[in-house]
Design a protein around this motif. Sequence first.
Motif, PDB file in Angstrom:
ATOM      1  N   HIS A  10       0.811  -1.222   0.000  1.00 57.60           N
ATOM      2  CA  HIS A  10       0.000   0.000   0.000  1.00 57.60           C
ATOM      3  C   HIS A  10       0.841   1.267   0.000  1.00 57.60           C
ATOM      4  N   CYS A  11       2.150   1.119   0.149  1.00 62.04           N
ATOM      5  CA  CYS A  11       2.996   2.316   0.070  1.00 62.04           C
ATOM      6  C   CYS A  11       3.115   2.800  -1.375  1.00 62.04           C
ATOM      7  N   ARG A  12       2.625   2.002  -2.329  1.00 62.98           N
ATOM      8  CA  ARG A  12       2.735   2.388  -3.741  1.00 62.98           C
ATOM      9  C   ARG A  12       1.965   3.669  -4.056  1.00 62.98           C
ATOM     10  N   VAL A  13       0.938   3.969  -3.273  1.00 62.84           N
ATOM     11  CA  VAL A  13       0.159   5.174  -3.537  1.00 62.84           C
ATOM     12  C   VAL A  13       1.013   6.427  -3.382  1.00 62.84           C
ATOM     13  N   PHE A  14       2.129   6.308  -2.664  1.00 61.41           N
ATOM     14  CA  PHE A  14       2.991   7.458  -2.412  1.00 61.41           C
ATOM     15  C   PHE A  14       4.127   7.572  -3.422  1.00 61.41           C
ATOM     16  N   SER A  15       4.118   6.759  -4.475  1.00 63.13           N
ATOM     17  CA  SER A  15       5.226   6.733  -5.421  1.00 63.13           C
ATOM     18  C   SER A  15       5.213   7.941  -6.347  1.00 63.13           C
ATOM     19  N   ASN A  16       6.404   8.260  -6.874  1.00 68.26           N
ATOM     20  CA  ASN A  16       6.558   9.317  -7.882  1.00 68.26           C
ATOM     21  C   ASN A  16       6.002  10.661  -7.444  1.00 68.26           C
ATOM     22  N   THR A  17       6.327  11.068  -6.233  1.00 67.17           N
ATOM     23  CA  THR A  17       5.911  12.395  -5.774  1.00 67.17           C
ATOM     24  C   THR A  17       7.139  13.189  -5.334  1.00 67.17           C
ATOM     25  N   ASN A  18       6.945  14.482  -5.179  1.00 67.72           N
ATOM     26  CA  ASN A  18       8.030  15.369  -4.754  1.00 67.72           C
ATOM     27  C   ASN A  18       8.248  15.338  -3.250  1.00 67.72           C
ATOM     28  N   VAL A  19       7.369  14.677  -2.505  1.00 64.01           N
ATOM     29  CA  VAL A  19       7.425  14.703  -1.041  1.00 64.01           C
ATOM     30  C   VAL A  19       7.829  13.349  -0.459  1.00 64.01           C
ATOM     31  N   PHE A  20       7.238  12.281  -0.983  1.00 64.53           N
ATOM     32  CA  PHE A  20       7.369  10.962  -0.360  1.00 64.53           C
ATOM     33  C   PHE A  20       8.399  10.075  -1.070  1.00 64.53           C
ATOM     34  N   THR A  21       9.089   9.267  -0.270  1.00 63.71           N
ATOM     35  CA  THR A  21       9.934   8.200  -0.788  1.00 63.71           C
ATOM     36  C   THR A  21       9.427   6.892  -0.188  1.00 63.71           C
ATOM     37  N   PRO A  22       8.740   6.067  -0.972  1.00 62.89           N
ATOM     38  CA  PRO A  22       8.169   4.831  -0.414  1.00 62.89           C
ATOM     39  C   PRO A  22       9.164   3.674  -0.415  1.00 62.89           C
ATOM     40  N   PHE A  23       9.189   2.940   0.688  1.00 63.60           N
ATOM     41  CA  PHE A  23      10.015   1.746   0.828  1.00 63.60           C
ATOM     42  C   PHE A  23       9.101   0.543   1.044  1.00 63.60           C
ATOM     43  N   PHE A  24       9.183  -0.393   0.129  1.00 63.54           N
ATOM     44  CA  PHE A  24       8.367  -1.607   0.164  1.00 63.54           C
ATOM     45  C   PHE A  24       9.116  -2.660   0.974  1.00 63.54           C
ATOM     46  N   LEU A  25       8.590  -2.979   2.175  1.00 58.80           N
ATOM     47  CA  LEU A  25       9.266  -3.927   3.056  1.00 58.80           C
ATOM     48  C   LEU A  25       8.945  -5.379   2.725  1.00 58.80           C
ATOM     49  N   GLY A  26       7.921  -5.593   1.934  1.00 56.45           N
ATOM     50  CA  GLY A  26       7.549  -6.948   1.553  1.00 56.45           C
ATOM     51  C   GLY A  26       6.049  -7.081   1.426  1.00 56.45           C
ATOM     52  N   PRO A  27       5.582  -8.124   0.753  1.00 52.72           N
ATOM     53  CA  PRO A  27       4.136  -8.310   0.560  1.00 52.72           C
ATOM     54  C   PRO A  27       3.418  -8.529   1.876  1.00 52.72           C
ATOM     55  N   GLY A  28       2.213  -7.995   1.956  1.00 48.24           N
ATOM     56  CA  GLY A  28       1.432  -8.100   3.187  1.00 48.24           C
ATOM     57  C   GLY A  28       1.089  -9.516   3.586  1.00 48.24           C
ATOM     58  N   SER A  29       1.115 -10.441   2.628  1.00 48.58           N
ATOM     59  CA  SER A  29       0.836 -11.835   2.969  1.00 48.58           C
ATOM     60  C   SER A  29       1.980 -12.466   3.755  1.00 48.58           C
ATOM     61  N   LYS A  30       3.178 -11.844   3.691  1.00 44.73           N
ATOM     62  CA  LYS A  30       4.344 -12.375   4.409  1.00 44.73           C
ATOM     63  C   LYS A  30       4.769 -11.482   5.569  1.00 44.73           C
ATOM     64  N   PHE A  31       4.622 -10.170   5.406  1.00 43.69           N
ATOM     65  CA  PHE A  31       5.012  -9.227   6.452  1.00 43.69           C
ATOM     66  C   PHE A  31       3.762  -8.485   6.911  1.00 43.69           C
TER      67      PHE A  31
END
Length: 218
Positions: A10-31
Motif C-alpha cells: 500500500h505504500c505504492r500510492v505514495f510513489s513518484n511524488t516530490n514529497v514521499f519516498t516509499p520503501f516496500f518492506l515486503g508483501p502483506g501476505s508475508k510481512f
Amino acid sequence: MKISVLGDSHCRVFSNTNVFTPFFLGPGSKFNLIQNSKGIKTKLKGLLKEIGKKYDYNMLIFGEPSCRYQVNNDHYIYSKNFERYDVVNEEHLKTMVDRYEDIITTFKDYNLIVCAPISVYAQSIKFSNIFSSKIKKICEKNNIHFVDIKKEIINDAGFVDEDYKSDPIHASQKVLKFIEKSLNEIDINIKIEIIKSESFKEIKNKYKFNQKFNCYVY
C-alpha cells in the motif's frame, strides 16, 4: 519537506511524488501484524537506522492485509467467504493492535507519522475502521500524528468510490490530496506533486527499485 513511507504494497500510492519516498518492506501476505510482525520490526530497525534521520518524517502504513485476512483467514480476495462484510474477530483484532503498538512505541523517536490502512476492499472496511480507531488512540498517547482519510473516500453506502481505487485492494493516487490535507493540519505545509518516474532517482543506486510499484525495496 521529505517523508519516507515504510510499509507493504500500500505504500505504492505514495510513489513518484516530490514529497514521499516509499520503501516496500515486503508483501502483506508475508510481512503483516499477524503472521510476521517480528519480520516487520527487524526490517524497520535496519531501514530506520540507515535512513530514519535523513527524512523530516517517517510514515508507517501497515494493517490492511491483516484486516482483510481476518474475514476468512485468507488473503485471497476471491474466496467465496469474502462475501461477508461484518466479520470482526476480536482475538485477531487484539493481536494486531498489540503488535502495532509495540512497533510504534519502539520506533517513535524517528519522527513517526502513522497512516491508517487505506482499505478500498469493501469486505474489510468495517474491521479496518475499528482497527484504525484503536491505533489512533495509541498515536495520540505517544504524540504521533495519525492520518486517516476513510471519511473522505467512503461514500454514503459505506463503500469506497471507484475513483479512489487503482485495483480491488489498493487506493489510487487521487487520495493523496486528502493525505496532504491531513498532514497540513499539523503545519507540515506540503504541496504534493506527481513527478516523472525517471526523475525519481534520489537513492536508486543504494536500494533496489521495484518498477511495478515505483517503490524502493528493503
